[in-house]
Scaffold this motif. Structure first.
Motif, PDB file in Angstrom:
ATOM      1  N   GLU A   1       0.829  -1.204   0.000  1.00  0.00           N
ATOM      2  CA  GLU A   1       0.000   0.000   0.000  1.00  0.00           C
ATOM      3  C   GLU A   1       0.865   1.256   0.000  1.00  0.00           C
ATOM      4  OE1 GLU A   1      -2.283  -0.426   3.503  1.00  0.00           O
ATOM      5  OE2 GLU A   1      -3.717  -1.830   2.653  1.00  0.00           O
TER       6      GLU A   1
ATOM      7  N   ASP B   1      -0.678   4.369  -1.963  1.00  0.00           N
ATOM      8  CA  ASP B   1      -1.805   4.965  -1.255  1.00  0.00           C
ATOM      9  C   ASP B   1      -1.364   5.582   0.063  1.00  0.00           C
ATOM     10  OD1 ASP B   1      -3.433   4.122  -3.311  1.00  0.00           O
ATOM     11  OD2 ASP B   1      -4.028   2.273  -2.305  1.00  0.00           O
ATOM     12  N   SER B   2      -0.454   4.904   0.758  1.00  0.00           N
ATOM     13  CA  SER B   2       0.012   5.428   2.038  1.00  0.00           C
ATOM     14  C   SER B   2       0.801   6.713   1.850  1.00  0.00           C
ATOM     15  CB  SER B   2       0.877   4.378   2.747  1.00  0.00           C
ATOM     16  OG  SER B   2       0.128   3.209   3.017  1.00  0.00           O
TER      17      SER B   2
ATOM     18  N   LEU C   1      -1.629   9.420   1.283  1.00  0.00           N
ATOM     19  CA  LEU C   1      -2.329   9.770   2.522  1.00  0.00           C
ATOM     20  C   LEU C   1      -1.450  10.632   3.415  1.00  0.00           C
ATOM     21  CD1 LEU C   1      -4.853   9.399   4.272  1.00  0.00           C
ATOM     22  CD2 LEU C   1      -3.825   7.308   5.185  1.00  0.00           C
TER      23      LEU C   1
END
Length: 458
Positions: free
Chosen positions: A322, A325-326, A329
């Motif tokens: 991830e 996406d991380s 974020l």
């Protein structure tokens, strides 16, 4: 991307709202339209007094023309759909994004002159305005404009306002669409060099040490041979024991960890704006996060409030599957991070103690503002929960005055170095790339190679 659907014709429940819309449409008459209407009424009154039927026809024509224009525009404004698309929706500070607007005429009648105006915050630039010629029935028009901000943050775009005008200039009506989009301006990031310290990292990166995944007893026992396995992995002792070919399990890489700590205390920084010390710290933390994730580290973002980025993982670290996406974020979090009202780093220490990393949370990269003696002592204690620790200490006062690093900062740096930190002062205008390389050199040249740390970082 946002879209606005054409409104449906009003039903019985919306008669009052429809009447209000008609009154608003009559209020959209221009000076020309009001003049025509007044001239028509005056001509009709004179015709009645003088008994001139021809003058009555002229008066009715003058009065009906603006009313017809009002009726046509009133129906047309509910038959125009708008959409907006951002490209891209996340940009670094100082970079440009393009906003695409699309107008669709879903009615069976062509529109008149269209004037578009999109609402944008003043930090993104001037308010864009466009004038479009008539749009044929079922036709569409597309326009675009650019937005740019030197300040990170999240900025709403919209709502879009549409002003319609008839070909005779009798009436102008305005319609506002409720849909809006959000542009996220993330901090600037620098491309950092790959710095490898002495020793081998127990994970991905330049230094690699592969260890067996000790997930259970079954992982230690060799497994049965499968078609395609390398014969060099055959475990002959187990083969003789079980009477069939047995092979050693593949070794699993252990992922190295890193915590990036950002000091956001309001009392630790002075000044504001894109060139302030706090903005440098935020941009540098973003650069470190991106760089370390690209090097294969499991990374988490921690602030002095003790909170890490939500959703990064059960333990707060971004997983490898991830990482994209991380990273997004974390950058979104840094785009809106602001000063905290806390006065100390105690909650950050509690967050480090609460980790489940088995006592060693790996590499710790910290960006500190002004530290007094008490906070420097707390920062020194953080070193106990990390394998290696690198600190970039900002003297916020020098960022305002432009002077040299004060003696108080030198004392704080000495206090951190005695605790095992690789501590560097940050002067105004210093690039993180240079400090990153300097930190690598200092850790390599330190006694013992790594200040007692058996790992490495890239």
């Amino acid at each position: 991307m946002s879209a606005a659907r054409p409104a449906a014709p009003p039903g019985p429940e919306g008669e009052d709202k429809d009447k209000g819309g008609v009154r608003a449409a009559l209020g959209g008459l221009t000076t020309r339209g009001r003049s025509f209407l007044a001239a028509g009424v005056a001509a009709a009154a004179c015709a009645y007094v003088l008994g001139q039927s021809d003058l009555l026809r002229v008066g009715l024509l003058l009065a009906s023309l603006p009313l017809i224009c009002v009726a046509v525009l009133y129906r047309t404004r509910y038959r125009v759909a708008a959409s907006r698309r951002l490209s891209p929706s996340r940009v670094p500070a100082g970079a440009e994004a393009r906003v695409h607007l699309r107008m669709d005429n879903v009615s069976r009648m062509p529109t008149g002159l269209l004037m578009l105006q999109d609402h944008v915050p003043y930090v993104l630039g001037p308010r864009p305005r466009f004038v479009l010629d008539r749009v044929e029935a079922g036709g569409r028009r597309e326009v675009s404009y650019r937005v740019r901000s030197d300040l990170r943050g999240r900025y709403p775009l919209g709502p879009l306002q549409l002003r319609l005008s008839d070909p005779f200039g009798m009436c102008e009506l305005t319609r506002s669409f409720s849909a809006f989009d959000t542009l996220t301006v993330i901090p600037r990031t620098e491309v950092l060099p790959a710095v490898r310290l002495a020793g081998e990292a127990s994970g991905y990166g330049d230094g690699r040490q592969r260890t067996l995944a000790l997930a259970g007893d079954d992982d230690i026992i060799p497994r049965a041979y499968r078609y395609g396995d390398d014969l060099r992995r055959v475990h002959w002792r187990s083969t003789a024991r079980y009477g069939e070919l047995m092979v050693r399990r593949e070794e699993q890489p252990q992922r190295a960890r890193c915590t990036v700590l950002l000091d956001t205390r309001r009392i630790a920084y002075q000044g504001a704006g894109p060139d302030s010390a706090f903005e440098w710290a935020v941009s540098s933390a973003a650069s470190a996060l991106v760089h370390l994730m690209e090097r294969g580290f499991a990374v988490r973002l921690l602030t002095d409030t003790g909170s890490s980025v939500p959703g990064a993982g059960a333990d707060g670290f971004a997983g490898s599957h991830e990482s994209v996406d991380s990273a997004g974020l974390m950058l979104d979090t840094l785009a809106v991070v602001d000063h905290s009202d806390g006065a100390g780093l105690s909650r950050a220490i509690d967050a480090l103690r609460g980790g489940d990393g088995g006592g060693d949370e790996g590499l710790l990269v910290a960006f500190f503002g002004d530290l007094d003696e008490e906070q420097a002592a707390l920062a020194a204690r953080m070193r106990q929960r990390s394998g290696a620790a690198v600190a970039f200490v900002l003297d916020a006062g020098t960022w305002v005055t432009g002077g040299a690093v004060t003696g108080a900062v030198d004392e704080r740096l000495r206090q951190l170095r005695e605790a095992g930190w690789t501590a560097l002062p940050v002067r105004p205008g210093t690039a993180l790339t240079d400090l990153w390389q300097q930190a690598g050199r200092e850790r390599t040249q330190a006694p013992g190679g790594t200040n007692g740390f058996s790992g490495g970082w890239s």
